[in-house]
Design an enzyme around this catalytic site. Sequence first.
Site, short mmCIF file in Angstrom:
data_model
loop_
_atom_site.label_atom_id
_atom_site.label_comp_id
_atom_site.label_asym_id
_atom_site.label_seq_id
_atom_site.Cartn_x
_atom_site.Cartn_y
_atom_site.Cartn_z
N GLY A 1 -1.22 -2.54 5.88
CA GLY A 1 -2.28 -3.50 6.15
C GLY A 1 -2.91 -3.22 7.50
N THR B 1 0.86 -1.20 0.00
CA THR B 1 0.00 0.00 0.00
C THR B 1 0.89 1.24 0.00
OG1 THR B 1 -1.80 -1.14 1.15
CG2 THR B 1 -1.91 1.23 1.19
N ASN C 1 -3.26 -3.89 -2.82
CA ASN C 1 -3.24 -4.83 -1.70
C ASN C 1 -1.83 -5.39 -1.55
OD1 ASN C 1 -4.14 -6.03 0.56
ND2 ASN C 1 -5.09 -7.77 -0.44
N SER D 1 -11.42 -2.29 4.55
CA SER D 1 -10.03 -1.82 4.47
C SER D 1 -9.55 -1.35 5.84
CB SER D 1 -9.99 -0.65 3.47
OG SER D 1 -8.73 -0.03 3.50
N1 GLY Z 1 -5.50 -3.72 1.27
C1 GLY Z 1 -5.21 -3.27 2.56
C2 GLY Z 1 -6.32 -2.50 3.17
O1 GLY Z 1 -7.15 -1.98 2.44
O2 GLY Z 1 -6.40 -2.38 4.36
#
Ligand code: GLY
Length: 493
Positions: free
Chosen positions: A397, A304, A324, A375
């Site tokens: 994350g 990210t 992601n 998310s």
């Molecule tokens: N893909 C990581 C999040 O949206 O938290």
Amino acid sequence: MTLNSSSTFLLQFHIRMHNGQSYSLDFREKAPALAGRNMYLDSSANVIKRKSLDGIMACAVPGSVMGMYEAHKRFGKISWSQLLQPAINLAENGFTLSKTEARKLNRFAALFTKINDPEPAFLLSKTGWKEGDIFINNAMAQTLKLIRDHQADGFYKGITAQKIIAVMNRYGGLISANDLENYRALWRPVINGQYHQLKIISMGPPSSGGILLVQMLSLLQDYPLKQWLWNSARTVQLITEIERRVYADRSKYLGDPDYYHVPVETLLSTDYLHSRMNNYHTDRATESSRIGAGSIPVSEKEETTHFSIVDPEGNAVAVTTTLNGSYGSKVVVSGAGFLLNNEMDDFSIKPGYPNTYGLLGSEANAIEPEKRMLSSMTPTIVEKNGALWMVTGTPGGSTIITSVLQSILNVADFGMNMQQSVSALKFHHQWKPDTIFTERGALLPADSLALSRMGYHLLNRSPIGRLDGILILPSGKLEAGADPRGEDFAIGF
Ligand code: GLY
């Protein structure tokens, strides 16, 4: 402006205008209309390993182009084509790879080749990528020109859409032309909260970030953190107990608000939050198993990207963006020069089964056709006494939310400047697994020992987050913090 340079597409956008108005734009990906709750399970209802992470079935309907278009339509000052031109130039003329970028491309080369047929030449180097190589992507330049000339339709309709559908047909993916045509970015209510004299403005569902951040700060207000000192056993214990409780809430109550009633008001209410701390003891750990069930460690890096911007008029933007995982699904849209995400893994693919970040989910975040997956992204803007004070955010994350929390506390309570706050060593707890993850050296040995004696399990791990923040000083000057954990940098124009 501070930039984090390691990823590609955008996801959630948060803006505060100089007049104090704030807006949140949700351009989270969506499940294809053909998606179903059991799509990652075999006939015995077991999870098919990595199906939600690698390859065509991991891809959700992309949202980033629509998000950029929507943001520009509402707030853009320069023309759309002017805005696209620097990206077109970079794709056409190339940019210089850093050591990390070269190493990372080489590390994934085998997977790019395995997943794509024909192999994606622009991502591969016969001799292996090296620092200083020029990375050119002509197909991406053509795609960007289509977007320049036809706005969002240059991606969601016409040639680019046809190329995406061709890839879906070749590998048996689910995204249809209708999914692409129907994709919309949505303006969402912002999440507001208070921490002493600070006003927190952050991202609401389908991100869990804003709600969890505000829950944590609301609870922390009751304790004299400043007096307890940065990363002392007391401070870490309290924050851990709060993190444990809000991440347990996340797994049960948070999901796409268009599909599931997220009880935002209750989750943020003082009475509810205080009731959650009834079983908090200052001398011992509350076991996560007494709050919920299931436990699998975080096993992957958290990708990210985040960037924070303040312009000369005092408008502020916080954007957190992602495919992601690293290079998303690793599926390349042939002839179009870009990779597709693997956001489907952010759904709860089976109740009680952790996603790549070890996060658990339930009904609220179960897969449904055209639903947005939950998310952790937490693009955040903070005001002090009504004026813009901080813009902050990070990749990471599940650790995004606790990193953003620490970026605020480090300045508000522990006297750090923005760079010190971003650089400071961090810790993280997310309810399951019942472990305090720490960057090496984040706690003094005596504090670690005190926490172990109280019943906490501590584990050193790889660097947490790559924060990029801006602090607005009383003089009006901007102070930037760019995370040394990444190849991040701060820049003023
Ligand atoms: N893909 C990581 C999040 O949206 O938290």
